[in-house]
Design a protein around this motif. Structure first.
Motif: not given
Length: 167
Positions: A151-167
């Motif tokens: 239950y606690a795991i399912d309630q965690l915020a989604p995991v995102y790969l925060h990506f900033e393309n510096p190129y």
């Protein structure tokens, strides 16, 4: 190798058949000891497949992300292949947790943590430190050898790969 230490001169960039797992561990050990070696490829625009994998990951399309990253990972040399493989393991681990498979999820997420730590806090425009934090939160709920707090795991915020393309 002498005295248990590993140097870049000792390690090939590509594994011989049947040697990948051992070479992966040797390279990861080296990266944990010395940080990212200076011979990483010169920074360039990440491949389109990489950006596609990030989009798939961020949509929680973990299996598709795994497949896309595998196309980059298989032909890549060390140490960059470890980065791709660590992201694959993170995606697979999250898929296992989504399916409430505690053993598969924790095993893959621990592997991802170990493989990706040398690439933290940021590598190829991806906030690896944030990803490692999100993985750690999920692993904390799976510490008990018998149960996980689904239950606690399912309630965690989604995991995102925060990506900033510096190129």
């Amino acid at each position: 190798m002498q005295g248990g230490s590993v140097s870049t001169g000792d390690l090939p960039k590509y594994a011989a058949k049947g040697e990948r797992q051992k070479l992966d561990l040797d390279w990861i050990k080296l990266l944990h000891q010395e940080g990212l070696p200076p011979f990483l490829p010169v920074a360039s625009d990440p491949p389109a497949k990489f950006r596609q994998a990030i989009r798939e990951f961020n949509r929680a399309q973990y299996w598709q992300c795994h497949e896309t990253l595998e196309e980059l990972w298989l032909p890549e040399g060390y140490p960059l292949r470890l980065f791709y493989h660590g992201l694959i393991k993170a995606a697979v681990g999250l898929l296992h947790l989504e399916r409430h498979n505690r053993h598969g999820g924790t095993a893959k997420l621990r592997d991802a943590q170990y493989a990706l730590t040398p690439f933290s806090p940021k590598f190829m425009g991806v906030e690896i430190g944030n990803l490692l934090s999100d993985i750690g939160k999920r692993l904390a709920y799976c510490q008990d050898a018998e149960v996980a707090d689904w239950y606690a795991i399912d309630q965690l915020a989604p995991v995102y790969l925060h990506f900033e393309n510096p190129y």
